[in-house]
Design an enzyme around this catalytic site. Structure first.
Site, PDB file in Angstrom:
ATOM      1  N   ASP A  69       0.304  28.073 -25.252  1.00 20.83           N
ATOM      2  CA  ASP A  69      -0.708  27.296 -25.971  1.00 20.83           C
ATOM      3  C   ASP A  69      -1.767  28.297 -26.416  1.00 20.83           C
ATOM      4  OD1 ASP A  69      -2.888  25.834 -26.746  1.00 20.83           O
ATOM      5  OD2 ASP A  69      -2.931  24.538 -24.974  1.00 20.83           O
ATOM      6  N   GLN A 123      -5.720  30.387 -25.278  1.00 21.72           N
ATOM      7  CA  GLN A 123      -6.018  29.947 -23.908  1.00 21.72           C
ATOM      8  C   GLN A 123      -4.960  30.303 -22.856  1.00 21.72           C
ATOM      9  OE1 GLN A 123      -6.383  25.495 -23.792  1.00 21.72           O
ATOM     10  NE2 GLN A 123      -4.521  25.677 -22.575  1.00 21.72           N
ATOM     11  N   ASP A 178       1.805  23.410 -27.683  1.00 22.58           N
ATOM     12  CA  ASP A 178       2.481  24.648 -27.282  1.00 22.58           C
ATOM     13  C   ASP A 178       3.447  25.149 -28.349  1.00 22.58           C
ATOM     14  OD1 ASP A 178       1.570  24.907 -24.451  1.00 22.58           O
ATOM     15  OD2 ASP A 178       2.407  22.886 -24.411  1.00 22.58           O
ATOM     16  N   ASN A 203       6.275  42.693 -18.663  1.00 23.58           N
ATOM     17  CA  ASN A 203       6.814  41.451 -19.215  1.00 23.58           C
ATOM     18  C   ASN A 203       5.763  40.361 -19.066  1.00 23.58           C
ATOM     19  OD1 ASN A 203       7.363  39.770 -16.742  1.00 23.58           O
ATOM     20  ND2 ASN A 203       8.607  41.566 -16.258  1.00 23.58           N
ATOM     21  N   TYR A 231      -8.657  25.820 -13.407  1.00 25.60           N
ATOM     22  CA  TYR A 231      -8.011  24.975 -14.394  1.00 25.60           C
ATOM     23  C   TYR A 231      -7.776  25.725 -15.711  1.00 25.60           C
ATOM     24  CZ  TYR A 231      -7.082  21.455 -17.850  1.00 25.60           C
ATOM     25  OH  TYR A 231      -6.503  20.738 -18.858  1.00 25.60           O
ATOM     26  N   LYS A 289      -2.149  22.195 -18.055  1.00 24.72           N
ATOM     27  CA  LYS A 289      -0.888  22.031 -17.315  1.00 24.72           C
ATOM     28  C   LYS A 289       0.101  23.101 -17.767  1.00 24.72           C
ATOM     29  CE  LYS A 289      -0.537  18.706 -14.193  1.00 24.72           C
ATOM     30  NZ  LYS A 289      -1.334  19.350 -13.161  1.00 24.72           N
TER      31      LYS A 289
HETATM   32  C1  F6R Z   1      -5.035  19.853 -22.120  1.00 28.78           C
HETATM   33  C2  F6R Z   1      -5.177  18.487 -21.653  1.00 28.78           C
HETATM   34  C3  F6R Z   1      -6.326  17.656 -22.076  1.00 28.78           C
HETATM   35  C4  F6R Z   1      -7.646  18.275 -21.721  1.00 28.78           C
HETATM   36  C5  F6R Z   1      -8.812  17.341 -22.138  1.00 28.78           C
HETATM   37  C6  F6R Z   1     -10.134  17.979 -21.891  1.00 28.78           C
HETATM   38  O1  F6R Z   1      -3.745  20.323 -22.066  1.00 28.78           O
HETATM   39  O2  F6R Z   1      -4.365  18.011 -20.931  1.00 28.78           O
HETATM   40  O3  F6R Z   1      -6.213  16.399 -21.469  1.00 28.78           O
HETATM   41  O4  F6R Z   1      -7.697  18.550 -20.376  1.00 28.78           O
HETATM   42  O5  F6R Z   1      -8.706  17.033 -23.511  1.00 28.78           O
HETATM   43  O6  F6R Z   1     -10.134  19.219 -22.471  1.00 28.78           O
HETATM   44  P1  F6R Z   1     -11.352  20.223 -22.332  1.00 28.78           P
HETATM   45  O7  F6R Z   1     -11.704  20.339 -20.880  1.00 28.78           O
HETATM   46  O8  F6R Z   1     -10.818  21.485 -22.934  1.00 28.78           O
HETATM   47  O9  F6R Z   1     -12.447  19.599 -23.156  1.00 28.78           O
HETATM   48 MG    MG Z   2       0.265  22.213 -23.752  1.00 22.50          MG
HETATM   49 MG    MG Z   3      -2.794  22.952 -23.659  1.00 24.64          MG
END
Ligand code: F6R
Ligand code: MG
Ligand code: MG
Length: 383
Positions: A11, A93, A52, A103, A230, A233
């Site tokens: 991502d 990110q 992704d 690698n 964090y 995922k």
């Molecule tokens: C990202 C995801 C989203 C974010 C949510 C808050 O893969 O699952 O649910 O966690 O949109 O995003 P932030 O913390 O970046 O504002």
């Molecule tokens: Mg993703």
């Molecule tokens: Mg993501």
């Protein structure tokens, strides 16, 4: 011909929050791989699933090859520059390290690689999931490779009658790769015992016991174990060889009709059903639901055909409707009970800070009124 299929995905930024990459970002990654991979790769295919981008490539090098991995890392770096330029959210990110070293394992991107002797006709499937983690594949793999209720080939096909070997990783162990090998059918209950715990035990690979060949490779990275915080995922990718001594394509796809609840969706902290979606689908409802796509290929001397979009078939519309209903039902209970993941799996630290403040405000009463009836019962029993 001996060759390797590598999938490396990351991502590196998306539109509208975490929905999907921009066209320019896709084109930048694609152009980089095509231009710089010309003398290294036999073929490549680039797609997105949610936010992704995955680079599927075929080549004659071994898995973990420094040049193949560096090519993908550099393509993601080039993409990140475009993502920053366009103001995409979360640009770069998943590229967690400053500089490439050897690698991409442990650097953020997810990796799944298969090396084998190409058959005269070589069908394989490439899966990519978003807003969930590698444990999402546990149930589909168990059903496809170990359960004759799903896979009649386990009874009918001589090449499958000896069953399959599962290599399962304990992804909570961060000192190295902690793995166990279990054989279906005799270790079935052991396999089920581990695979029910999707946040800790994930299938890393599956092997044919008749031929010794690898049937499936799954990315097992846990981003929060790499970054210590964090980072989203893990959004796993998977390669599965199909037909003949392996399950048929339909046997590998069938379990996705269940739409099982998996970890993920909003803030990586919920339980939501996994929706099979067409290739290049974005994300929507509640930063989810968790999605999985599947591109089916045939291949000759490492040259892939165009992908067939396995979940675009009308059959899956009914499944999608059912999954959407399951998702809405689960969301009706908000933060309550099974709707959210257990404390250890919540992807944000805010809740721990809140709990700490609340903990300080708890008081222990001098006289416990609550405990009295129990004490009275206990005394009465003793007496
Ligand atoms: C990202 C995801 C989203 C974010 C949510 C808050 O893969 O699952 O649910 O966690 O949109 O995003 P932030 O913390 O970046 O504002
Ligand atoms: Mg993703
Ligand atoms: Mg993501």
């Amino acid at each position: 011909m001996k060759l390797t299929i590598s999938v490396i995905k990351a991502d590196i930024g998306s539109i509208g929050g975490h929905l999907c990459p921009s066209q320019r970002l896709m084109e930048t990654v694609n152009a980089y791989v095509t231009e710089h991979g010309a003398n290294l790769l036999l073929d490549s295919y680039i797609s997105y699933t949610g936010d992704d981008i995955a680079i599927v490539s075929t080549h004659e090098r071994d898995p973990n090859d420094a040049e193949v991995h560096k090519l993908c890392w550099d393509a993601f770096m080039a993409g990140t520059r475009a993502a920053k330029d366009q103001g995409l959210y979360g640009a770069g990110q998943d590229l967690l390290k400053e500089a490439f070293s050897g690698n991409v394992r442990g650097m953020g991107p997810a990796v799944a690689e298969l090396r084998f002797d190409e058959r005269p006709n070589e069908p394989f499937l490439f899966f990519a999931a978003d807003k969930t983690d590698p444990g999402a594949y546990n149930l589909p793999l168990y059903l496809a490779f170990a359960d004759p209720m799903n896979t009649p080939g386990l009874m009918l096909s001589p090449g499958m009658s000896e069953g399959f070997r599962f290599v399962i990783m304990d992804v909570n162990y961060t000192e190295g790769d902690r793995v166990i090998e279990l054989n279906a059918p005799e270790d079935l209950y052991g396999i089920a015992t581990l695979l029910r715990d999707t946040e800790r035990y994930v299938v890393e690979s599956v092997w044919s016991r008749s031929t010794g060949e690898q049937a499936a490779a799954i990315s097992t990275s846990r981003l929060h174990n790499i970054a210590g915080k964090y980072t989203g995922k893990d959004d796993p990718v998977m390669l599965v060889r199909v037909q003949k001594d392996f399950p048929a394509t339909g046997e590998v796809l069938a379990p996705y009709a269940i739409g099982p609840y998996v970890a993920g969706a909003m803030r990586g902290s919920h339980q939501m059903p996994l929706m099979p979606v067409p290739l290049n689908s974005g994300i929507s409802y509640f930063d989810g639901p968790p999605v999985v796509s599947c591109a089916a290929f045939a291949m000759q001397r490492g040259k892939m055909t165009e992908p067939v979009d396995a979940f675009a078939h009308p059959f899956w519309d009914t499944v999608r409707d059912a999954v959407a209903r399951k998702a809405i039902d689960m969301r009706r209970q908000g933060f309550f009970g099974a709707a959210m993941l257990p404390m250890s799996e919540l992807e944000y630290t805010g809740i721990m800070e809140k709990l700490k403040t609340l903990d300080e405000r708890f008081v222990v009463r001098a006289e416990s009124t609550h405990a009295l009836p129990h004490r009275a019962i206990a005394t009465a029993r003793v007496g």
